[in-house]
Design an enzyme around this catalytic site. Structure first.
Site, PDB file in Angstrom:
ATOM      1  N   HIS A   1      23.216  45.785  31.745  1.00  0.00           N
ATOM      2  CA  HIS A   1      22.334  45.871  30.578  1.00  0.00           C
ATOM      3  C   HIS A   1      21.036  45.125  30.846  1.00  0.00           C
ATOM      4  O   HIS A   1      21.013  44.165  31.625  1.00  0.00           O
ATOM      5  CB  HIS A   1      23.028  45.280  29.352  1.00  0.00           C
TER       6      HIS A   1
ATOM      7  N   ILE B   1      28.691  39.864  43.949  1.00  0.00           N
ATOM      8  CA  ILE B   1      27.375  40.209  43.405  1.00  0.00           C
ATOM      9  C   ILE B   1      26.455  40.846  44.440  1.00  0.00           C
ATOM     10  O   ILE B   1      25.361  41.291  44.094  1.00  0.00           O
ATOM     11  CB  ILE B   1      26.690  38.981  42.778  1.00  0.00           C
ATOM     12  N   ARG B   2      26.881  40.865  45.699  1.00  0.00           N
ATOM     13  CA  ARG B   2      26.082  41.501  46.753  1.00  0.00           C
ATOM     14  C   ARG B   2      27.025  42.131  47.775  1.00  0.00           C
ATOM     15  O   ARG B   2      28.229  41.856  47.763  1.00  0.00           O
ATOM     16  CB  ARG B   2      25.131  40.504  47.408  1.00  0.00           C
TER      17      ARG B   2
ATOM     18  N   ASN C   1      47.175  47.402  40.836  1.00  0.00           N
ATOM     19  CA  ASN C   1      48.118  46.721  39.970  1.00  0.00           C
ATOM     20  C   ASN C   1      47.591  46.740  38.534  1.00  0.00           C
ATOM     21  O   ASN C   1      46.540  47.301  38.251  1.00  0.00           O
ATOM     22  CB  ASN C   1      48.359  45.295  40.474  1.00  0.00           C
TER      23      ASN C   1
ATOM     24  N   ARG D   1      34.969  34.004  56.725  1.00  0.00           N
ATOM     25  CA  ARG D   1      35.219  34.162  58.156  1.00  0.00           C
ATOM     26  C   ARG D   1      35.516  35.616  58.472  1.00  0.00           C
ATOM     27  O   ARG D   1      35.727  36.420  57.575  1.00  0.00           O
ATOM     28  CB  ARG D   1      36.387  33.289  58.598  1.00  0.00           C
TER      29      ARG D   1
ATOM     30  N   GLY E   1      43.542  39.225  42.907  1.00  0.00           N
ATOM     31  CA  GLY E   1      43.629  39.203  41.456  1.00  0.00           C
ATOM     32  C   GLY E   1      42.400  38.602  40.793  1.00  0.00           C
ATOM     33  O   GLY E   1      41.827  37.623  41.268  1.00  0.00           O
TER      34      GLY E   1
ATOM     35  N   LYS F   1      31.123  34.996  48.952  1.00  0.00           N
ATOM     36  CA  LYS F   1      30.451  34.838  50.253  1.00  0.00           C
ATOM     37  C   LYS F   1      31.468  35.015  51.369  1.00  0.00           C
ATOM     38  O   LYS F   1      32.663  34.744  51.193  1.00  0.00           O
ATOM     39  CB  LYS F   1      29.833  33.446  50.360  1.00  0.00           C
TER      40      LYS F   1
ATOM     41  N   ALA G   1      41.149  36.220  45.568  1.00  0.00           N
ATOM     42  CA  ALA G   1      41.355  36.213  44.118  1.00  0.00           C
ATOM     43  C   ALA G   1      40.295  35.386  43.411  1.00  0.00           C
ATOM     44  O   ALA G   1      39.865  34.345  43.902  1.00  0.00           O
ATOM     45  CB  ALA G   1      42.743  35.667  43.792  1.00  0.00           C
TER      46      ALA G   1
END
Length: 196
Positions: A114, A164-165, A84, A182, A141, A179, A159
Site C-alpha cells: 500500500h 525484504i530483498r 503446512n 552462509r 515457520g 540476510k 523461521a
C-alpha cells in the site's frame, strides 16, 4: 480471470472498491471456505478445489488447511509442493513457486503493498509485485515474504525471517530483515540422528 490482467506490476490500482476485483475475491473466499472445511478423508475433493483455484499446479502437492489467498489464479506451484497449516498468499501479482518447495506453518507470501502516503492509501489503492521462489527451497515457520522478492533455488530461509530483498541460490538466510548467513555446503548433508 481476466480482471487480474489489468493489474500492472508496481502500478497503483483500486483494490478495495473495484467491483470486479471484489467479485473475484468473494468467489475465491467461497472456494477456500469449502476447502478449509473439508474432512481430512476428502483428499480428492480438496485436491480438485485447489486445481480449480490455482493458476497452475501438478498432481503432486499438499496444502494443509487452512489456506488463504486473494485470487488463486496468480499462484503457480511446481512438482512436489508442501505447505503446512496457515499459508497466506496475497496474489495480486504472480507468485511462481518451483519444484520441491516446502513451507512450514504460518508462512505469508505477499505481492500486495500500500502507498505510504495517507491520502492514496485511504482511497483503497494498492500495488502488487510478483514473487518467485526457486526449486528446492525450504521456508521455515512464520516467515514473511514481501512484494517483488525472488528466492533462489536450493536455499533455506530460517523461521521468523522477514524477506525484504532477493536472496541468492544455495544459501541459508535468516533474520529481520533476512540476510544471507552462509552457503549451503556438503557438510549439511551429514544430518545427525538420521538412520536409513
Amino acid at each position: 480471470m481476466g480482471v487480474l490482467e489489468n493489474i500492472e506490476p508496481g502500478e497503483l490500482y483500486d483494490a478495495n472498491y473495484d467491483p470486479d476485483l471484489l467479485r473475484v475475491r468473494k468467489e475465491t473466499k467461497i472456494k477456500l471456505h469449502e476447502y478449509n472445511n473439508t474432512s481430512p478423508a476428502e483428499e480428492d475433493k480438496r485436491n480438485q478445489i485447489i486445481k480449480e483455484l490455482l493458476g497452475s499446479c501438478t498432481d503432486n502437492f499438499i496444502i494443509e488447511p487452512p489456506f488463504y489467498c486473494d485470487y488463486g489464479s496468480n499462484i503457480h506451484i511446481g512438482e512436489n509442493f508442501y505447505a503446512n497449516h496457515n499459508l497466506i498468499i496475497l496474489d495480486g501479482a504472480k507468485v511462481h513457486i518451483g519444484d520441491n518447495v516446502f513451507l512450514a506453518p504460518n508462512v505469508g507470501i505477499y505481492t500486495a503493498g500500500h502507498p505510504i502516503d495517507v491520502e492514496r492509501r485511504l482511497q483503497g489503492l494498492e500495488y502488487a509485485m510478483p514473487v518467485t521462489i526457486g526449486d528446492n527451497v525450504w521456508i521455515g515457520g512464520g516467515v514473511t515474504v514481501i512484494p517483488g522478492v525472488t528466492i533462489g533455488k536450493n536455499t533455506v530461509i530460517a523461521a521468523g525471517s522477514v524477506v525484504i530483498r532477493d536472496i541468492p541460490e544455495g544459501v541459508v538466510a535468516a533474520g529481520n530483515p533476512c540476510k544471507v548467513i552462509r552457503k549451503v555446503t556438503e557438510k549439511d548433508s551429514l544430518t545427525k540422528n538420521y538412520k536409513k
